[in-house]
Enzyme design. Structure first.
Site, PDB file in Angstrom:
ATOM      1  N   HIS A   1       0.791  -1.240   0.000  1.00 10.56           N
ATOM      2  CA  HIS A   1       0.000   0.000   0.000  1.00 10.56           C
ATOM      3  C   HIS A   1       0.822   1.287   0.000  1.00 10.56           C
ATOM      4  O   HIS A   1       0.506   2.234   0.718  1.00 10.56           O
ATOM      5  CB  HIS A   1      -0.955   0.006   1.198  1.00 10.56           C
TER       6      HIS A   1
ATOM      7  N   HIS B   1      -9.564   2.388   0.205  1.00 15.66           N
ATOM      8  CA  HIS B   1      -9.508   1.284   1.161  1.00 15.66           C
ATOM      9  C   HIS B   1     -10.593   1.384   2.237  1.00 15.66           C
ATOM     10  O   HIS B   1     -10.350   1.068   3.408  1.00 15.66           O
ATOM     11  CB  HIS B   1      -8.117   1.241   1.800  1.00 15.66           C
TER      12      HIS B   1
ATOM     13  N   GLU C   1     -11.387  -3.482  -2.963  1.00 19.08           N
ATOM     14  CA  GLU C   1     -10.389  -2.546  -3.481  1.00 19.08           C
ATOM     15  C   GLU C   1     -10.202  -2.824  -4.966  1.00 19.08           C
ATOM     16  O   GLU C   1      -9.582  -3.812  -5.345  1.00 19.08           O
ATOM     17  CB  GLU C   1      -9.071  -2.742  -2.744  1.00 19.08           C
TER      18      GLU C   1
HETATM   19  C1  BGC Z   1      -4.800  -6.368   2.106  1.00 18.44           C
HETATM   20  C2  BGC Z   1      -4.735  -7.062   3.445  1.00 18.44           C
HETATM   21  C3  BGC Z   1      -4.236  -6.081   4.468  1.00 18.44           C
HETATM   22  C4  BGC Z   1      -5.175  -4.896   4.482  1.00 18.44           C
HETATM   23  C5  BGC Z   1      -4.758  -3.840   5.457  1.00 18.44           C
HETATM   24  C6  BGC Z   1      -5.711  -5.211   2.222  1.00 18.44           C
HETATM   25  O1  BGC Z   1      -5.719  -4.525   1.018  1.00 18.44           O
HETATM   26  O2  BGC Z   1      -5.223  -7.235   1.094  1.00 18.44           O
HETATM   27  O3  BGC Z   1      -3.900  -8.187   3.396  1.00 18.44           O
HETATM   28  O4  BGC Z   1      -4.177  -6.658   5.732  1.00 18.44           O
HETATM   29  O5  BGC Z   1      -5.224  -4.336   3.205  1.00 18.44           O
HETATM   30  O6  BGC Z   1      -3.446  -3.487   5.284  1.00 18.44           O
END
Ligand code: BGC
Length: 353
Positions: free
Chosen positions: A105, A179, A316
């Protein structure tokens, strides 16, 4: 209607604003300039009762602390890049490993932690806010000065539209997403296991023990990842399935069925007690369906309630994880002179039992 107020200051004293968007049916979205975070989203249930359906905190403090990206814009690269590195045009780039060996991310200070410039607008389509942010060359290890523009539009058709745009002055990977964690029964109202989910995806990208795609595109048919027909999240989540065990539930990239380019339906979610329905359409090739498996009750959310495991889900919309290292996946490389564009539409409605 759209209005702006102060929402506090970051640790370094930067002012954070909050925008409140309201449509003609009373739907209300509140988003802040820190991370473009959607801090609340109030939609009616089947009796017309408005309720906040997104997980998060009451105050800025919660968002400034460590949390799993509640409500935020994610960039430069949403989801994981394996071993926190990639090669592009013969040059190897190293990223911070902030998720075991992976980059996740956008890194240690991704777009979710930037204070974005913001401008509200009202037009024929609805009301909204345009967030802009420039990430300098080399930030978090990524090449190029990258300028991003993310527009949130709330329409009177009860849609919340995310439009993403980006340009760069050096070739660089990009994978922008949003998110928000939803609980259509209302934030803090238990787990999401009773939500019925349809994913318009005949295949997904299976992962290894680090949650990095193996490169395979696998059919969902005959597996607990088959959501082509509406199925409760909890119906199969604890089955003895290798992919579910690796991720602790659903945390997978689904390959959206599409005929050509443009918007395609990615998902439809129905929550039987409230009647709320969320439909997600996107121009992106994939959608990460994440069921809040890593939430563990240690964070205190809205109304002083602990944010429990599987109390929210995310959809997402994205390019596939680890694409910079997977030449067989659709490319995420943006080059100078090009403009990256994508769109995701959330449509809110209700359904009778
Ligand atoms: C991911 C997860 C992660 C979450 C928070 C999601 O996009 O797929 O694995 O724990 O984000 O970081």
């Amino acid at each position: 209607m759209v209005s702006k107020q102060a929402f506090g200051k970051t640790q370094d004293g930067t002012a954070v604003d909050i925008f409140t968007l309201t449509n003609s049916n009373g739907l209300e979205v509140r988003a802040i300039t820190y991370g473009g975070i959607i801090v609340s989203l109030r939609t009616p249930d089947r009796n017309g009762k408005l309720e906040d359906i997104v997980l998060g905190f009451d105050k800025l403090d919660g968002y400034l602390g460590k949390h799993p990206y509640f409500g935020a814009i994610i960039g430069r690269y949403g989801n994981r890049i394996g071993n926190a590195k990639f090669a592009l045009d013969g040059v190897e780039y190293k990223l911070a490993a902030n998720n075991g060996p992976n980059a996740l991310h956008g890194g240690l200070k991704g777009f979710d932690k930037a204070v974005w410039k913001a401008q509200s607008f009202e037009n024929d389509k609805g009301v909204g806010v345009v967030f802009t942010h420039t990430s300098p060359d080399g930030e978090e290890g990524y090449p190029g000065n990258l300028s991003a523009k993310v527009t949130y539009t709330l329409t009177n058709q009860n849609e919340l539209i995310f439009d993403y745009e980006a340009t760069t002055d050096k070739p660089s990977p990009i994978n922008l997403t949003q998110h928000t964690y939803f609980n259509l029964a209302g934030a803090g109202k238990g787990d999401v296991l009773g939500h019925e989910v349809m994913l318009n995806a005949d295949s997904f990208t299976p992962v290894d023990k680090n949650l990095i795609p193996t490169g395979e595109i696998r059919k969902v048919a005959g597996t607990p990842l088959d959501f082509t027909k509406p199925t409760a999240i909890g119906a199969r989540i604890n089955q003895d399935d290798e992919q579910l065990k690796l991720a602790g539930g659903y945390d997978h990239n689904f390959v959206i069925n599409r005929k050509g380019e443009g918007l395609a339906l990615a998902a439809r979610v129905y929550e039987p007690t409230s009647g709320r329905v969320l439909e997600v359409s996107t121009t992106q090739p994939g959608v990460q369906f994440y069921t809040g498996n890593f939430l563990d009750g240690t964070l205190t959310g809205k109304g002083g309630r602990a944010i429990q495991k599987r109390s929210g889900f995310c959809l997402e919309t994205q390019h596939f994880p680890d694409s910079p290292n997977k030449p067989e996946f659709p490319s995420t490389i943006l080059r100078p002179g090009e403009t990256f564009r994508s769109e995701t539409v959330l449509k809110f409605s209700v359904q009778e039992p």
